[in-house]
Design an enzyme around this catalytic site. Structure first.
Site, PDB file in Angstrom:
ATOM      1  N   LEU A 172      29.237   4.896  38.726  1.00 39.64           N
ATOM      2  CA  LEU A 172      28.596   5.666  37.654  1.00 39.64           C
ATOM      3  C   LEU A 172      27.616   6.713  38.172  1.00 39.64           C
ATOM      4  CD1 LEU A 172      28.071   2.730  35.131  1.00 39.64           C
ATOM      5  CD2 LEU A 172      29.510   4.719  34.751  1.00 39.64           C
ATOM      6  N   ASN A 176      28.308   1.704  27.289  1.00 36.47           N
ATOM      7  CA  ASN A 176      29.059   1.057  28.368  1.00 36.47           C
ATOM      8  C   ASN A 176      28.362  -0.239  28.760  1.00 36.47           C
ATOM      9  OD1 ASN A 176      30.414   0.258  30.630  1.00 36.47           O
ATOM     10  ND2 ASN A 176      29.898   2.035  31.874  1.00 36.47           N
ATOM     11  N   CYS A 178      27.990  -2.557  32.613  1.00 31.76           N
ATOM     12  CA  CYS A 178      26.959  -2.458  33.648  1.00 31.76           C
ATOM     13  C   CYS A 178      26.309  -3.823  33.884  1.00 31.76           C
ATOM     14  CB  CYS A 178      25.877  -1.467  33.218  1.00 31.76           C
ATOM     15  SG  CYS A 178      26.467   0.197  32.864  1.00 31.76           S
ATOM     16  N   ASN A 194      37.747  -1.323  29.189  1.00 31.80           N
ATOM     17  CA  ASN A 194      37.268  -0.745  30.432  1.00 31.80           C
ATOM     18  C   ASN A 194      38.184  -1.270  31.545  1.00 31.80           C
ATOM     19  OD1 ASN A 194      35.575   0.517  32.366  1.00 31.80           O
ATOM     20  ND2 ASN A 194      33.764   0.066  31.127  1.00 31.80           N
ATOM     21  N   GLY A 230      45.105   2.410  35.114  1.00 31.99           N
ATOM     22  CA  GLY A 230      46.438   2.987  35.268  1.00 31.99           C
ATOM     23  C   GLY A 230      47.471   2.230  34.459  1.00 31.99           C
ATOM     24  N   GLY A 284      43.707   2.269  28.209  1.00 37.02           N
ATOM     25  CA  GLY A 284      44.149   1.390  29.288  1.00 37.02           C
ATOM     26  C   GLY A 284      45.604   1.650  29.598  1.00 37.02           C
ATOM     27  N   GLY A 285      45.851   2.558  30.542  1.00 37.44           N
ATOM     28  CA  GLY A 285      47.221   2.817  30.973  1.00 37.44           C
ATOM     29  C   GLY A 285      48.010   3.781  30.116  1.00 37.44           C
TER      30      GLY A 285
END
EC number: 1.3.1.14
Length: 302
Positions: free
Chosen positions: A75, A128, A131, A193, A218, A244-245
């Site tokens: 980050l 987010n 963390c 995430n 990916g 996600g992908g």
């Protein structure tokens, strides 16, 4: 040809289409200006910003893997003050919504960033919670329902924009985490995430990433992401941004069918700088092919 309506509403904010960038894969849009007309995007989700500048992790930070990549960037960002001064004016040149991803090491960190963004010209906030919580021995905020509700409640109290909470997939059961975010006041949920992963150089007999482990993203993670979006969509009554992908319009349609209102394109941007535009066109093509006039017709229709 069917005239299609791709507009979506995320926590009271109308987007021209459901496609946005995933935080950390698009900077603040400058890097992609040569390839992408930002006016065409539903929203730009900027790279995470913290209260103070973060240096990030040591190199190497990136590792390619089968079906995706690992990142351990940490980050890295210039801090919220510089973001407000330089990036918001740049993004406001375009007819697209701005979603700010927020990073922090403590609840107070998150709240300070949100306070500074209070009068800024941005549309949505994305919290987010992947963390580590420094005050709780480094435990990730997003893996404990109590902490999720606590941080969401604190941030919501000082937020002037609608608050989306971004969930980590590195949990046993995603549903209690999503419910905790909503109980804390989240106006929406984004997920997933990255998954925690690792790669090893067998010749050096060392981890490839300097930080040993990193976030796996990916196309390989899409089935996991879809499953979690589906579970959360059936458990909470707030808008969901699925990611996600996602590489194609067809991938995005899967997320919408699973219950997502919006979709975010991440790793695909590194492979194809025009991935977001291709996804928009792919969704439109699907709607025309099946005479779908409005995305509401298929959202969560499994």
């Amino acid at each position: 040809m069917t005239k299609v309506n791709m507009k979506v509403n995320i926590a009271g904010v109308e987007l021209k289409n459901p496609v946005m960038t995933a935080s950390g894969t698009f900077g603040s849009g400058r890097e992609y200006g040569e390839y992408v007309d930002l006016n065409q995007l539903g929203a730009v989700v900027v790279k995470g910003v913290a209260n103070e500048p973060w240096k990030g992790n040591p190199s190497p930070r990136i590792a390619e893997t089968y079906g995706g990549m690992l990142n351990s960037v940490g980050l890295q960002n210039p801090g919220v003050d510089e973001f407000i001064e330089k990036d918001i004016p740049f993004l406001r040149q375009y007819n697209t919504k701005i979603i700010v991803n927020i990073a922090g090491r403590t609840i107070e960190d998150y709240c300070e960033v949100v306070k500074k963004l209070g009068d800024a010209d941005v549309d949505l906030l994305e919290l987010n919670i992947s963390c580590p919580n420094v005050k709780a021995g480094g435990v990730c905020f997003g893996t404990d329902p109590f902490m999720v509700e606590e941080v969401t409640k604190a941030v919501k109290k000082v937020a002037k924009q609608p608050l989306i909470v971004k969930l980590t997939p590195n949990v046993t059961d995603i549903v209690p985490i999503a419910k905790a975010a909503v109980a804390g006041g989240a106006d929406g949920i984004s997920l997933i995430n990255t998954l925690l992963g690792m790669a090893i150089d067998i010749h050096k007999r060392k981890p490839i990433l300097a930080n040993v482990m990193g976030g796996f993203s990916g196309p390989a993670i899409k089935p996991v992401a879809l499953r979690m979006v589906y579970q959360v969509a059936n458990a909470v009554d707030v808008p969901i941004i699925g990611m996600g992908g996602i590489m194609t319009g067809e991938d995005a349609v899967e997320f919408i069918l699973a219950g997502a209102s919006g979709v975010a394109v991440g790793t695909a941007n590194f492979i194809n700088p025009r991935a977001t535009i291709d996804v928009i066109e792919g969704i439109q093509g699907y709607m025309e092919q099946y005479s779908i006039k409005d995305l509401k017709e298929i959202r969560g229709s499994l």
